[in-house]
Design a protein around this motif. Structure first.
Motif, short mmCIF file in Angstrom:
data_model
loop_
_atom_site.label_atom_id
_atom_site.label_comp_id
_atom_site.label_asym_id
_atom_site.label_seq_id
_atom_site.Cartn_x
_atom_site.Cartn_y
_atom_site.Cartn_z
N UNK A 196 5.62 -3.87 -2.15
CA UNK A 196 6.60 -3.94 -1.09
C UNK A 196 7.67 -2.88 -1.33
N UNK A 197 8.13 -2.28 -0.27
CA UNK A 197 9.15 -1.24 -0.35
C UNK A 197 10.51 -1.91 -0.54
N UNK A 198 11.15 -1.64 -1.68
CA UNK A 198 12.45 -2.23 -1.99
C UNK A 198 13.56 -1.22 -2.21
N UNK A 199 13.25 0.07 -2.07
CA UNK A 199 14.27 1.10 -2.27
C UNK A 199 13.81 2.38 -1.58
N UNK A 200 14.71 3.33 -1.48
CA UNK A 200 14.37 4.63 -0.90
C UNK A 200 13.29 5.31 -1.74
N UNK A 201 13.35 5.15 -3.07
CA UNK A 201 12.35 5.74 -3.95
C UNK A 201 10.97 5.14 -3.67
N UNK A 202 10.91 3.82 -3.48
CA UNK A 202 9.65 3.17 -3.12
C UNK A 202 9.11 3.73 -1.81
N UNK B 190 9.62 6.64 -0.37
CA UNK B 190 9.09 7.99 -0.55
C UNK B 190 7.77 7.97 -1.32
N UNK B 191 7.65 7.08 -2.30
CA UNK B 191 6.42 6.95 -3.06
C UNK B 191 5.27 6.47 -2.17
N UNK B 192 5.52 5.48 -1.33
CA UNK B 192 4.50 4.98 -0.42
C UNK B 192 4.06 6.08 0.54
N UNK B 193 5.01 6.83 1.09
CA UNK B 193 4.67 7.92 2.00
C UNK B 193 3.77 8.94 1.30
N UNK B 194 4.11 9.27 0.07
CA UNK B 194 3.33 10.26 -0.70
C UNK B 194 1.91 9.75 -0.95
N UNK B 195 1.80 8.51 -1.39
CA UNK B 195 0.48 7.94 -1.70
C UNK B 195 -0.37 7.79 -0.44
N UNK C 109 0.75 9.50 11.65
CA UNK C 109 2.01 9.15 12.32
C UNK C 109 2.21 7.63 12.34
N UNK C 110 1.13 6.90 12.62
CA UNK C 110 1.19 5.44 12.66
C UNK C 110 1.58 4.89 11.28
N UNK C 111 0.94 5.39 10.23
CA UNK C 111 1.25 4.90 8.88
C UNK C 111 2.67 5.27 8.46
N UNK C 112 3.14 6.44 8.84
CA UNK C 112 4.53 6.81 8.53
C UNK C 112 5.51 5.88 9.24
N UNK C 113 5.21 5.54 10.50
CA UNK C 113 6.06 4.61 11.24
C UNK C 113 6.03 3.23 10.59
N UNK C 114 4.86 2.78 10.15
CA UNK C 114 4.75 1.51 9.42
C UNK C 114 5.67 1.52 8.21
N UNK C 115 5.58 2.54 7.39
CA UNK C 115 6.39 2.59 6.16
C UNK C 115 7.88 2.71 6.45
N UNK C 116 8.24 3.48 7.45
CA UNK C 116 9.66 3.61 7.80
C UNK C 116 10.22 2.27 8.30
N UNK C 117 9.42 1.57 9.09
CA UNK C 117 9.84 0.27 9.60
C UNK C 117 9.98 -0.72 8.45
N UNK C 118 9.04 -0.69 7.49
CA UNK C 118 9.14 -1.55 6.31
C UNK C 118 10.41 -1.25 5.53
#
Length: 160
Positions: A1-7, A9-14, A36-45
């Motif tokens: 789960x994304x809990x910080x800005x670092x997380x 960015x890490x999710x986006x990279x992976x 684009x869909x996956x980036x939107x998913x991660x940004x929303x998370x």
């Protein structure tokens, strides 16, 4: 789960690496809809989990509406905070995931796939790391899938 800005960015990279876009700096205007869909998913998370200030909440709400419409457009229902880093959606189309499901790192998911619960139950599958879900795969119920497993096309795993 994304809990910080670092997380985040890490999710986006992976995710970018999992989609085979490691050398690209950003999605192309056309032909990169999944990225684009996956980036939107991660940004929303990220905004949902981390940004609790008033502007973060407002922008997060906007992102949730935008993500909702993207899910409808692509017939791909993936709730927030289900997939770990390294998600790779192979094709859009009839992907349904229960919000209580948990999927580890490096999941490759094909079209017409379901990860869900039965009969309104709240207990959904847990899938480990490095999972491949073939076209038409169904994983339903209180099922635990170990790491490094491929679930073949049209295979149904169900616990009633």
């Amino acid at each position: 789960m994304i809990n910080s800005k670092e997380d985040y960015l890490y999710y986006l990279k992976r995710d970018k690496i999992a989609l085979g876009k490691a050398n690209a700096s950003r999605p192309k205007i056309i032909h990169d809809e999944i990225w684009k869909f996956e980036r939107l998913l991660r940004k929303t998370e990220y905004y949902h989990n981390c940004r609790k200030d008033i502007l973060g909440k407002l922008y997060g709400t906007y992102l949730q509406v935008k993500y909702y419409h993207a899910r409808l457009k692509h017939n791909t229902y993936i709730p927030l905070n289900v997939f770990g880093p390294g998600l790779s959606i192979a094709h859009f189309g009839s992907i349904v995931v229960n919000g209580n499901a948990r999927v580890g790192e490096n999941c490759r998911i094909q079209e017409s796939t379901t990860i869900g619960a039965t009969n309104g139950a709240t207990i959904a599958p847990y899938l480990g790391n490095n999972i491949f879900l073939g076209s038409g795969a169904r994983v339903i119920g209180d099922i635990r899938v170990a790491d490094d497993v491929a679930i073949g096309a049209k295979l149904v795993l169900m616990l009633l």
